[in-house]
Structures are given as C-alpha cells and as structure tokens.
Design a protein around this motif. Structure first.
Motif, PDB file in Angstrom:
ATOM      1  N   TYR A 109     -39.760  -5.923 -43.002  1.00  8.98           N
ATOM      2  CA  TYR A 109     -39.651  -6.750 -44.135  1.00  8.98           C
ATOM      3  C   TYR A 109     -38.039  -7.061 -43.940  1.00  8.98           C
ATOM      4  O   TYR A 109     -37.603  -7.988 -44.671  1.00  8.98           O
ATOM      5  CB  TYR A 109     -39.456  -4.860 -45.822  1.00  8.98           C
TER       6      TYR A 109
ATOM      7  N   GLU B 161     -37.303 -10.438 -44.287  1.00  9.60           N
ATOM      8  CA  GLU B 161     -35.889 -11.517 -45.474  1.00  9.60           C
ATOM      9  C   GLU B 161     -34.869 -12.275 -44.976  1.00  9.60           C
ATOM     10  O   GLU B 161     -34.993 -13.491 -45.152  1.00  9.60           O
ATOM     11  CB  GLU B 161     -34.939 -10.081 -46.081  1.00  9.60           C
TER      12      GLU B 161
ATOM     13  N   GLN C  53     -36.389 -15.380 -43.715  1.00 11.72           N
ATOM     14  CA  GLN C  53     -36.529 -16.498 -44.755  1.00 11.72           C
ATOM     15  C   GLN C  53     -35.343 -16.934 -45.140  1.00 11.72           C
ATOM     16  O   GLN C  53     -34.966 -18.330 -45.902  1.00 11.72           O
ATOM     17  CB  GLN C  53     -37.556 -15.968 -46.280  1.00 11.72           C
ATOM     18  N   GLU C  54     -34.152 -16.417 -45.264  1.00  7.03           N
ATOM     19  CA  GLU C  54     -32.753 -16.582 -45.533  1.00  7.03           C
ATOM     20  C   GLU C  54     -32.375 -17.344 -44.501  1.00  7.03           C
ATOM     21  O   GLU C  54     -31.554 -19.258 -45.231  1.00  7.03           O
ATOM     22  CB  GLU C  54     -31.907 -15.687 -45.534  1.00  7.03           C
TER      23      GLU C  54
END
Length: 166
Positions: free
Chosen positions: A123, A127, A130-131
């Motif tokens: 996870y 994240e 994605q950032e």
C-alpha cells in the motif's frame, strides 16, 4: 560409490545459515536417519556448526532431507566432494549447497507468513507511485501551459482589460 567434484567458485552459493557457502542441503535421507547420525556421517570433513532435519508436522517424521552448516567453507566443499552420491543407510545422498532463504520467502519462508503480511508495504509503495505520477503529471501540465501561452496570441480586448486593472 561415486564421488563428484564440485567447483566451489562455479556454484552460485546459497545457504540457510549465516554464510551461503557453509550450509549444505542433504537429500535422500532414509527414514531412520536422525540429526545425530547425520552429524556423525559429516563430521569427518570439518567442524559442524548446526544440523537440522525438518519434520513433517502431520506425521512427526522427517521429510527425507536435512541441512548441515559448517564452520568453514572449505569443510563444506570437502563434504560435497565426498558425500554427494554417497550411500547412507542404503539410500544415495544428494549433497549440494543449500538455497538461500530469501528465495523461498523471507526468514522463515512463505508458509510462515500471513497472506496480508506485506499488504502495508504494498500500500505504501502504491501511494508513493501515485504521488510520483501526480507530480510528474503536474509538471507536464505546467510545461504544456507555458508552451501554449508562449505561442497562443492574446486577445486584444483582454490585453486592454489587464492594462486598465493594473
């Protein structure tokens, strides 16, 4: 009895122990062979740090293989040279360097890990990815806007409004 020579430098070293070239896999063990017998069979080749024969939890018997960790790499190489394809209790032994634990799933292997054990790591990585993608998209949009503003002629009426407001 046949002995096979193994080039220690040619073998991609593995090992369940601390040093990849000191831990051996011994397969083809007869049902009555225990850690003491295995220790006795391999002690002539050098000082042994540990002997381990994994047990099948359902039957309580060993699964036909074991691991021997030597103090020195040369002792392990000598044991392979002399014990690979040797006979113990009527069974032919397969003796090689043990594979590293990390290939099989961490310190204790996949069978000792919960299915969700690495979910948090996954996870966090997702994240972060994605950032990073968002930042790259923002940068790309700013660059496109700068290029677009540079080559797009301004409306003369808009220029007059900006001059009045300024």
């Amino acid at each position: 009895m046949q002995s096979t020579l193994v080039d220690v430098n040619a073998v991609a070293g593995g090992g369940k122990g601390t040093n990849p070239k000191t831990t051996l896999y011994v397969g083809g063990l007869e049902e009555n062979v225990n850690e003491a017998i295995l220790h006795s069979a391999f002690i002539p080749f050098g000082d042994i740090k540990d002997v381990n024969i994994p047990l099948d939890h359902a039957t309580g018997k060993h699964r036909g293989f074991g691991f021997i960790e030597y103090e020195a790499k040369d002792d392990a190489a000598d044991a392979i040279d002399n014990m690979h394809n040797a006979e113990l209790y009527g069974r032919v032994l397969r003796t090689n360097y043990a594979q590293p634990m990390k290939i099989k799933g961490g310190d204790k292997g996949f069978s000792h890990q919960a299915v969700w054990a690495d979910a948090d790591d996954w996870y966090e990585r997702a994240e972060a990815e994605q950032e990073l993608e968002k930042l790259e998209d923002d940068k790309r949009l700013k660059e496109q806007k700068a290029v677009s503003d540079k080559y797009t002629p301004k409306d003369p009426m808009q220029e007059m409004e900006e001059a009045i407001l300024a």
